[in-house]
Design a protein around this motif. Sequence first.
Motif, PDB file in Angstrom:
ATOM      1  N   PHE A  39       1.138  -1.376   0.032  1.00  0.00           N
ATOM      2  CA  PHE A  39       0.184   0.206  -0.136  1.00  0.00           C
ATOM      3  C   PHE A  39       1.306   1.273  -0.179  1.00  0.00           C
ATOM      4  CE2 PHE A  39      -2.341   2.991   2.640  1.00  0.00           C
ATOM      5  CZ  PHE A  39      -2.835   3.708   1.070  1.00  0.00           C
ATOM      6  N   ALA A  40       1.777   0.904   0.655  1.00  0.00           N
ATOM      7  CA  ALA A  40       2.787   2.445   0.694  1.00  0.00           C
ATOM      8  C   ALA A  40       2.914   2.660  -0.733  1.00  0.00           C
ATOM      9  CB  ALA A  40       3.992   2.434   1.844  1.00  0.00           C
ATOM     10  N   LEU A  41       4.360   1.247  -1.371  1.00  0.00           N
ATOM     11  CA  LEU A  41       4.184   1.669  -2.538  1.00  0.00           C
ATOM     12  C   LEU A  41       3.516   2.307  -3.602  1.00  0.00           C
ATOM     13  CD1 LEU A  41       6.562  -1.307  -2.134  1.00  0.00           C
ATOM     14  CD2 LEU A  41       7.678   0.810  -2.438  1.00  0.00           C
ATOM     15  N   LEU A  42       2.535   1.634  -3.134  1.00  0.00           N
ATOM     16  CA  LEU A  42       1.249   2.713  -4.343  1.00  0.00           C
ATOM     17  C   LEU A  42       1.028   3.645  -4.046  1.00  0.00           C
ATOM     18  CD1 LEU A  42      -1.095  -0.897  -4.092  1.00  0.00           C
ATOM     19  CD2 LEU A  42       0.353   0.257  -6.280  1.00  0.00           C
ATOM     20  N   MET A  43       1.354   4.330  -2.725  1.00  0.00           N
ATOM     21  CA  MET A  43       0.690   5.868  -2.565  1.00  0.00           C
ATOM     22  C   MET A  43       2.291   6.377  -2.679  1.00  0.00           C
ATOM     23  SD  MET A  43      -2.953   6.230  -1.217  1.00  0.00           S
ATOM     24  CE  MET A  43      -2.221   7.865  -0.462  1.00  0.00           C
ATOM     25  N   LEU A  44       2.960   6.154  -3.375  1.00  0.00           N
ATOM     26  CA  LEU A  44       4.632   6.802  -3.057  1.00  0.00           C
ATOM     27  C   LEU A  44       4.536   6.722  -4.783  1.00  0.00           C
ATOM     28  CD1 LEU A  44       6.920   8.241  -2.756  1.00  0.00           C
ATOM     29  CD2 LEU A  44       8.141   5.837  -2.975  1.00  0.00           C
ATOM     30  N   GLY A  45       3.883   5.567  -5.263  1.00  0.00           N
ATOM     31  CA  GLY A  45       4.218   6.024  -7.002  1.00  0.00           C
ATOM     32  C   GLY A  45       2.676   6.745  -7.647  1.00  0.00           C
ATOM     33  N   SER A  46       1.518   6.801  -6.720  1.00  0.00           N
ATOM     34  CA  SER A  46       0.829   7.822  -7.492  1.00  0.00           C
ATOM     35  C   SER A  46       0.897   8.734  -7.349  1.00  0.00           C
ATOM     36  CB  SER A  46      -0.527   7.763  -6.842  1.00  0.00           C
ATOM     37  OG  SER A  46      -0.268   7.401  -5.974  1.00  0.00           O
ATOM     38  N   GLN A  47       2.130   9.548  -5.975  1.00  0.00           N
ATOM     39  CA  GLN A  47       2.158  11.096  -6.009  1.00  0.00           C
ATOM     40  C   GLN A  47       3.317  11.227  -6.356  1.00  0.00           C
ATOM     41  OE1 GLN A  47       1.242  12.793  -3.907  1.00  0.00           O
ATOM     42  NE2 GLN A  47      -0.728  11.833  -3.648  1.00  0.00           N
ATOM     43  N   LEU A  48       4.624  10.332  -6.841  1.00  0.00           N
ATOM     44  CA  LEU A  48       5.634  10.778  -8.135  1.00  0.00           C
ATOM     45  C   LEU A  48       4.747  10.459  -9.476  1.00  0.00           C
ATOM     46  CD1 LEU A  48       7.818   8.552  -6.782  1.00  0.00           C
ATOM     47  CD2 LEU A  48       7.858  10.804  -6.645  1.00  0.00           C
ATOM     48  N   MET A  49       4.195   9.999  -9.907  1.00  0.00           N
ATOM     49  CA  MET A  49       3.399  10.249 -11.337  1.00  0.00           C
ATOM     50  C   MET A  49       2.559  11.185 -11.490  1.00  0.00           C
ATOM     51  SD  MET A  49       1.944   6.359 -12.094  1.00  0.00           S
ATOM     52  CE  MET A  49       1.150   7.450 -12.543  1.00  0.00           C
ATOM     53  N   PHE A  50       1.583  11.509 -10.373  1.00  0.00           N
ATOM     54  CA  PHE A  50       1.541  13.331 -10.480  1.00  0.00           C
ATOM     55  C   PHE A  50       2.315  14.667 -10.327  1.00  0.00           C
ATOM     56  CE2 PHE A  50      -0.891  16.864  -8.227  1.00  0.00           C
ATOM     57  CZ  PHE A  50      -1.681  17.209  -8.904  1.00  0.00           C
ATOM     58  N   TYR A  51       3.684  14.185  -9.271  1.00  0.00           N
ATOM     59  CA  TYR A  51       4.180  15.888  -9.563  1.00  0.00           C
ATOM     60  C   TYR A  51       4.861  15.725 -10.595  1.00  0.00           C
ATOM     61  CZ  TYR A  51       7.814  18.044  -7.197  1.00  0.00           C
ATOM     62  OH  TYR A  51       9.435  19.364  -6.980  1.00  0.00           O
ATOM     63  N   PHE A  52       5.528  14.545 -11.297  1.00  0.00           N
ATOM     64  CA  PHE A  52       6.454  14.594 -12.432  1.00  0.00           C
ATOM     65  C   PHE A  52       5.510  14.715 -13.944  1.00  0.00           C
ATOM     66  CE2 PHE A  52       9.067  12.271  -9.633  1.00  0.00           C
ATOM     67  CZ  PHE A  52      10.310  13.630  -9.589  1.00  0.00           C
ATOM     68  N   SER A  53       4.761  14.552 -13.069  1.00  0.00           N
ATOM     69  CA  SER A  53       3.289  14.663 -14.712  1.00  0.00           C
ATOM     70  C   SER A  53       3.138  16.654 -15.085  1.00  0.00           C
ATOM     71  CB  SER A  53       1.992  14.413 -14.771  1.00  0.00           C
ATOM     72  OG  SER A  53       0.782  14.341 -16.071  1.00  0.00           O
ATOM     73  N   PRO A  54       4.015  16.376 -16.158  1.00  0.00           N
ATOM     74  CA  PRO A  54       4.092  18.239 -17.335  1.00  0.00           C
ATOM     75  C   PRO A  54       3.164  18.763 -16.774  1.00  0.00           C
ATOM     76  CG  PRO A  54       4.760  16.426 -18.125  1.00  0.00           C
ATOM     77  CD  PRO A  54       4.007  16.051 -17.577  1.00  0.00           C
ATOM     78  N   ASN A  55       1.982  17.887 -17.673  1.00  0.00           N
ATOM     79  CA  ASN A  55       0.581  18.555 -17.875  1.00  0.00           C
ATOM     80  C   ASN A  55      -0.194  19.244 -16.676  1.00  0.00           C
ATOM     81  OD1 ASN A  55       0.770  18.557 -20.449  1.00  0.00           O
ATOM     82  ND2 ASN A  55      -0.382  16.293 -20.545  1.00  0.00           N
ATOM     83  N   LYS A  56      -0.143  18.766 -15.524  1.00  0.00           N
ATOM     84  CA  LYS A  56      -0.933  18.443 -14.648  1.00  0.00           C
ATOM     85  C   LYS A  56      -0.545  20.577 -13.702  1.00  0.00           C
ATOM     86  CE  LYS A  56      -1.716  14.506 -13.271  1.00  0.00           C
ATOM     87  NZ  LYS A  56      -3.082  14.347 -13.405  1.00  0.00           N
TER      88      LYS A  56
END
Length: 89
Positions: free
Chosen positions: A23-40
Amino acid sequence: MTEKATPKPKLVRWIIGTPIALFALLMLGSQLMFYFSPNKEAQWLDRETIRLCWKEREKGPKENTPAQFKEGQCEQLEFDFKAKWNVNP
């Protein structure tokens, strides 16, 4: 007579720890994907523009100042957002 300490079951730690770690890895992965998305950031800016447009239209412009948004412009901003990002604002 010496008593041996009973070993704690390691299986219980694994049963509890594995789902928590996943669960912790999935949460970290989703936060990183959101953070590094250039379109957000661009999406956020467009959403805030639409929100401000509707807010001004609802309250009306301040005294002695011209309206920043014209009639029908909020609807056009929403349509453009949907066309550009394929999601609702």
